[in-house]
Enzyme design. Sequence first.
Site, PDB file in Angstrom:
ATOM      1  N   ARG A  75      49.476  32.936  31.388  1.00  0.00           N
ATOM      2  CA  ARG A  75      50.270  33.899  31.458  1.00  0.00           C
ATOM      3  C   ARG A  75      51.612  34.157  31.879  1.00  0.00           C
ATOM      4  NH1 ARG A  75      46.789  37.913  35.889  1.00  0.00           N
ATOM      5  NH2 ARG A  75      44.667  36.666  35.050  1.00  0.00           N
ATOM      6  N   ARG A 144      52.867  39.953  42.180  1.00  0.00           N
ATOM      7  CA  ARG A 144      51.992  40.423  40.342  1.00  0.00           C
ATOM      8  C   ARG A 144      53.112  40.699  38.970  1.00  0.00           C
ATOM      9  NH1 ARG A 144      46.759  38.258  39.279  1.00  0.00           N
ATOM     10  NH2 ARG A 144      46.493  36.808  41.168  1.00  0.00           N
ATOM     11  N   LYS A 207      46.094  38.279  46.224  1.00  0.00           N
ATOM     12  CA  LYS A 207      47.563  39.380  45.328  1.00  0.00           C
ATOM     13  C   LYS A 207      48.088  40.253  45.382  1.00  0.00           C
ATOM     14  CE  LYS A 207      44.274  39.453  41.777  1.00  0.00           C
ATOM     15  NZ  LYS A 207      43.158  39.319  41.249  1.00  0.00           N
ATOM     16  N   LYS A 209      50.451  44.010  44.033  1.00  0.00           N
ATOM     17  CA  LYS A 209      50.739  43.783  42.638  1.00  0.00           C
ATOM     18  C   LYS A 209      51.102  45.488  42.669  1.00  0.00           C
ATOM     19  CE  LYS A 209      46.292  42.417  40.108  1.00  0.00           C
ATOM     20  NZ  LYS A 209      45.483  43.132  39.787  1.00  0.00           N
ATOM     21  N   CYS A 422      38.607  44.360  28.442  1.00  0.00           N
ATOM     22  CA  CYS A 422      38.935  43.397  29.359  1.00  0.00           C
ATOM     23  C   CYS A 422      38.907  41.773  28.415  1.00  0.00           C
ATOM     24  CB  CYS A 422      38.948  42.976  31.007  1.00  0.00           C
ATOM     25  SG  CYS A 422      37.056  42.345  30.345  1.00  0.00           S
ATOM     26  N   CYS A 428      36.804  34.407  29.788  1.00  0.00           N
ATOM     27  CA  CYS A 428      36.540  34.543  31.569  1.00  0.00           C
ATOM     28  C   CYS A 428      35.923  33.571  32.373  1.00  0.00           C
ATOM     29  CB  CYS A 428      37.038  35.841  31.503  1.00  0.00           C
ATOM     30  SG  CYS A 428      36.766  36.443  33.290  1.00  0.00           S
ATOM     31  N   CYS A 467      32.589  42.298  33.792  1.00  0.00           N
ATOM     32  CA  CYS A 467      32.798  42.220  35.432  1.00  0.00           C
ATOM     33  C   CYS A 467      32.834  42.990  35.965  1.00  0.00           C
ATOM     34  CB  CYS A 467      32.551  40.239  35.963  1.00  0.00           C
ATOM     35  SG  CYS A 467      34.202  40.725  36.751  1.00  0.00           S
ATOM     36  N   CYS A 471      39.222  44.169  35.369  1.00  0.00           N
ATOM     37  CA  CYS A 471      40.356  43.456  35.273  1.00  0.00           C
ATOM     38  C   CYS A 471      41.203  45.218  33.640  1.00  0.00           C
ATOM     39  CB  CYS A 471      40.662  42.357  34.016  1.00  0.00           C
ATOM     40  SG  CYS A 471      40.134  41.251  36.038  1.00  0.00           S
TER      41      CYS A 471
HETATM   42 FE1  SRM Z   1      42.299  40.627  36.085  1.00  0.00          FE
HETATM   43  C1  SRM Z   1      40.411  37.772  37.786  1.00  0.00           C
HETATM   44  C2  SRM Z   1      42.172  39.072  33.701  1.00  0.00           C
HETATM   45  C3  SRM Z   1      43.768  42.601  35.085  1.00  0.00           C
HETATM   46  C4  SRM Z   1      41.269  42.468  38.698  1.00  0.00           C
HETATM   47  N1  SRM Z   1      41.411  38.528  35.939  1.00  0.00           N
HETATM   48  C5  SRM Z   1      40.924  37.703  36.322  1.00  0.00           C
HETATM   49  C6  SRM Z   1      40.622  36.769  35.592  1.00  0.00           C
HETATM   50  C7  SRM Z   1      41.874  35.393  36.031  1.00  0.00           C
HETATM   51  C8  SRM Z   1      39.758  35.478  35.644  1.00  0.00           C
HETATM   52  C9  SRM Z   1      39.807  33.900  36.739  1.00  0.00           C
HETATM   53  O1  SRM Z   1      40.188  35.056  38.103  1.00  0.00           O
HETATM   54  O2  SRM Z   1      39.604  33.247  36.422  1.00  0.00           O
HETATM   55  C10 SRM Z   1      40.754  36.577  34.251  1.00  0.00           C
HETATM   56  C11 SRM Z   1      41.324  35.659  33.201  1.00  0.00           C
HETATM   57  C12 SRM Z   1      40.527  35.759  31.697  1.00  0.00           C
HETATM   58  C13 SRM Z   1      40.885  35.673  30.207  1.00  0.00           C
HETATM   59  O3  SRM Z   1      39.588  35.208  30.024  1.00  0.00           O
HETATM   60  O4  SRM Z   1      41.962  35.682  30.117  1.00  0.00           O
HETATM   61  C14 SRM Z   1      41.773  37.968  34.290  1.00  0.00           C
HETATM   62  N2  SRM Z   1      43.097  40.843  34.473  1.00  0.00           N
HETATM   63  C15 SRM Z   1      43.211  40.037  33.259  1.00  0.00           C
HETATM   64  C16 SRM Z   1      43.231  40.837  32.106  1.00  0.00           C
HETATM   65  C17 SRM Z   1      43.906  39.563  31.019  1.00  0.00           C
HETATM   66  C18 SRM Z   1      42.349  41.293  31.498  1.00  0.00           C
HETATM   67  C19 SRM Z   1      43.275  41.770  30.058  1.00  0.00           C
HETATM   68  O5  SRM Z   1      42.124  42.134  29.508  1.00  0.00           O
HETATM   69  O6  SRM Z   1      44.893  42.623  29.666  1.00  0.00           O
HETATM   70  C20 SRM Z   1      45.322  40.826  32.597  1.00  0.00           C
HETATM   71  C21 SRM Z   1      46.218  40.291  32.936  1.00  0.00           C
HETATM   72  C22 SRM Z   1      47.405  41.181  33.879  1.00  0.00           C
HETATM   73  C23 SRM Z   1      48.345  40.300  33.983  1.00  0.00           C
HETATM   74  O7  SRM Z   1      48.722  40.439  32.691  1.00  0.00           O
HETATM   75  O8  SRM Z   1      48.513  40.142  34.910  1.00  0.00           O
HETATM   76  C24 SRM Z   1      44.283  41.495  34.210  1.00  0.00           C
HETATM   77  N3  SRM Z   1      43.238  42.372  36.920  1.00  0.00           N
HETATM   78  C25 SRM Z   1      44.005  42.751  36.245  1.00  0.00           C
HETATM   79  C26 SRM Z   1      43.571  43.870  36.405  1.00  0.00           C
HETATM   80  C27 SRM Z   1      44.198  45.731  36.099  1.00  0.00           C
HETATM   81  C28 SRM Z   1      45.551  45.883  36.456  1.00  0.00           C
HETATM   82  O9  SRM Z   1      46.559  44.528  37.804  1.00  0.00           O
HETATM   83  O10 SRM Z   1      46.210  47.105  36.279  1.00  0.00           O
HETATM   84  C29 SRM Z   1      42.455  44.084  38.003  1.00  0.00           C
HETATM   85  C30 SRM Z   1      42.381  45.831  38.957  1.00  0.00           C
HETATM   86  C31 SRM Z   1      43.642  45.636  39.953  1.00  0.00           C
HETATM   87  C32 SRM Z   1      43.178  45.315  40.835  1.00  0.00           C
HETATM   88  O11 SRM Z   1      43.627  43.859  40.620  1.00  0.00           O
HETATM   89  O12 SRM Z   1      42.879  45.190  41.810  1.00  0.00           O
HETATM   90  C33 SRM Z   1      42.528  43.124  38.083  1.00  0.00           C
HETATM   91  N4  SRM Z   1      41.241  40.154  38.344  1.00  0.00           N
HETATM   92  C34 SRM Z   1      40.889  40.859  38.786  1.00  0.00           C
HETATM   93  C35 SRM Z   1      39.801  40.509  40.089  1.00  0.00           C
HETATM   94  C36 SRM Z   1      40.101  41.201  41.357  1.00  0.00           C
HETATM   95  C37 SRM Z   1      40.111  41.314  42.320  1.00  0.00           C
HETATM   96  C38 SRM Z   1      39.600  41.765  43.188  1.00  0.00           C
HETATM   97  O13 SRM Z   1      40.674  42.242  44.325  1.00  0.00           O
HETATM   98  O14 SRM Z   1      38.446  41.830  43.829  1.00  0.00           O
HETATM   99  C39 SRM Z   1      39.877  39.419  39.204  1.00  0.00           C
HETATM  100  C40 SRM Z   1      39.017  38.123  40.631  1.00  0.00           C
HETATM  101  C41 SRM Z   1      39.424  37.737  41.289  1.00  0.00           C
HETATM  102  O15 SRM Z   1      41.267  37.879  41.939  1.00  0.00           O
HETATM  103  O16 SRM Z   1      39.040  37.108  42.733  1.00  0.00           O
HETATM  104  C42 SRM Z   1      40.429  39.081  38.158  1.00  0.00           C
HETATM  105 FE1  SF4 Z   2      36.905  38.839  33.693  1.00  0.00          FE
HETATM  106 FE2  SF4 Z   2      35.850  40.215  35.143  1.00  0.00          FE
HETATM  107 FE3  SF4 Z   2      38.763  40.433  34.665  1.00  0.00          FE
HETATM  108 FE4  SF4 Z   2      36.706  41.233  32.255  1.00  0.00          FE
HETATM  109  S1  SF4 Z   2      36.936  42.053  33.873  1.00  0.00           S
HETATM  110  S2  SF4 Z   2      38.938  39.727  32.496  1.00  0.00           S
HETATM  111  S3  SF4 Z   2      35.147  39.614  32.706  1.00  0.00           S
HETATM  112  S4  SF4 Z   2      37.309  39.675  35.366  1.00  0.00           S
END
Ligand code: SRM
Ligand code: SF4
Length: 565
Positions: A75, A144, A207, A209, A422, A428, A467, A471
């Site tokens: 990323r 981030r 993290k 943001k 997502c 993922c 899930c 995201c």
């Molecule tokens: Fe996310 C984890 C994809 C935005 C909350 N996110 C992941 C991971 C890295 C899975 C992992 O940990 O193994 C995913 C990778 C999937 C893949 O195969 O590419 C993933 N997140 C994404 C993306 C690519 C979704 C998308 O379709 O665009 C976004 C990339 C953002 C970026 O460029 O930095 C993405 N993730 C978000 C957002 C939205 C936002 O930030 O505005 C959230 C919710 C906001 C937040 O953070 O509260 C988000 N991602 C999570 C979480 C839950 C965090 C938490 O506080 O509980 C995880 C899991 C974790 O961190 O343990 C996670």
């Molecule tokens: Fe993966 Fe869950 Fe984030 Fe979708 S919402 S990209 S399934 S971690």
Amino acid sequence: MDIERPLSPNERIKENSNFLRGGIAEGLCHVETGALSDDDGQLTKFHGFYQQDDRDLRPERGKQRMEKAFSFMVRMRIPGGIVTPSQWLAIETLAKERANGTIRLTTRETVQFHGILKGNLRPLMQGLNAVTLDTIAACGDVNRNVIATVAPWQRDHYAAISALARGLSEHLLPKTRAWHEIWLGEKRISGSVEEEPIYGPTYLPRKFKIAVALPPHNDVDVFAHDLGFIAIVQRGRIAGYNVTIGGGMGMTHGEPETYPRTADVIGFCKPQDAIDVAEKVLTVQRDYGDRSNRKHARLKYTVDTLGLDRFVALVQERLAVKLTAAKPFAFNSTGDRLGWAQEEDGTSHFTLFVENGRIKGRMLEGLHQIASLGVGRFIMTANQNLVLADIPQDKRKAVQNLLTEHGLDITFSGLRGSAMACVALPTCGLALAESERYLPDLVTRLQDELERFGLREDAITIRMTGCPNGCARPYISEIGLVGRGPGVYNLYLGGAHEGVRLNKLHRRDVNGDKIVAILSPLFEAYAKTRKSNERFGDFVIRTGVVAETTAGVNFHENLSADVGN
Ligand code: SRM
Ligand code: SF4
């Protein structure tokens, strides 16, 4: 915080990592496996990448007792999502030569590459560095990628907020040279002492943001962020920013102590103080965040544990200037303004709809040709779309022709244009259900229903995740679908179109047929009985389909007894 509880294992990994170096460099040399060690797998996030495996191939490889099909997702860090056409061309080349040939725009205004084999990591990082791009701190327990409203047509204000996004990102970057050493081969100056003046040796509990919003556009979903800045325009200039803290989406099914939360507005700061405000909010989280339980470690939980007033008081104590009372503001949407926008001097901007952010095939080719014209900027939006910005008058026709030639200037329903999914399967590791590969089909079915009731143009926001991590920010959309298991989702309704309110669980464990069957009568009722200009998210609350949710902590409360199939 309770200092008696043991620290989470990640704290030890960070502390022993020698400022994020760990054994990554050695692990890259182990050609007998496509993977890195578990501990290094935690550290690589700070370098902007995750180890993954192709989940479609797991059963077959398992049967044959083969190692999982490991690869990496990388990323980038692109504050405000802005790149030049030549940087875009470099990204495209790297996607084709070092990754799986697609570019994935994310919900945080940046790019992900998927399917990178271990041996391709270094060339990819070096290729990015060659065009002054990087992946530092794109993931990990740090600040981030900083996102900002994409509005190049509001020239001066947009220049100011995107500069703020860049400034925040630079100021809060880790200072370690680990990335430069491991990926670019930079030599360490002997005897040099490293330190992290802002983060300290164990960085943040989790993290962090930041989003910068320019009303009336809330395309960045500012209330979903740990920290937000809402630009306040007075007498034609940005007078300062309202500051928000405590937003976040992630939760875990069946664990009510985890919840999404919308941020609180805590005051107003002058433009010149915004970066210091960010640093102080971040350091309060650094010092008071939960380092024992990573599921309770985001800033939103620190705010709820300490109490908002105490958190704000701690920030104030560290700030040289005082936050003043927040100023009035209003948002009108979270969506992108798709298609052409033209300014008085003839400069144009085209917002390209990119379904779920995945760029491949004809779209990749069309964008290659547009980038080759060498004009304007490519700007990624928080809705996974792409703005071809600042197209001079004499090049608009050429861009339009290329859009047409590659089938990129198409019309679509309001629902499709407002949908986000997502990534989920197959890359993922946390996905419980499909998302990116499934939402387009579901939207087709829902759009047919909307059309039956004359609602084709209605831009109802719909977001799906595989899930509950959230995201695609599903808990703040009008219709949210959150994966529970293969083919089944929880259905949430009642978020605000402007992204200012969480939605509410309406039905558990529903499949596609059931989702259509539940939503169709609601669409019909909406078409027949909505008030003038009433949004779908507001309608379902007014008519009692779901109760209104205000803050995060009551997200799991008041579930009606009949929630189920
Ligand atoms: Fe996310 C984890 C994809 C935005 C909350 N996110 C992941 C991971 C890295 C899975 C992992 O940990 O193994 C995913 C990778 C999937 C893949 O195969 O590419 C993933 N997140 C994404 C993306 C690519 C979704 C998308 O379709 O665009 C976004 C990339 C953002 C970026 O460029 O930095 C993405 N993730 C978000 C957002 C939205 C936002 O930030 O505005 C959230 C919710 C906001 C937040 O953070 O509260 C988000 N991602 C999570 C979480 C839950 C965090 C938490 O506080 O509980 C995880 C899991 C974790 O961190 O343990 C996670
Ligand atoms: Fe993966 Fe869950 Fe984030 Fe979708 S919402 S990209 S399934 S971690």
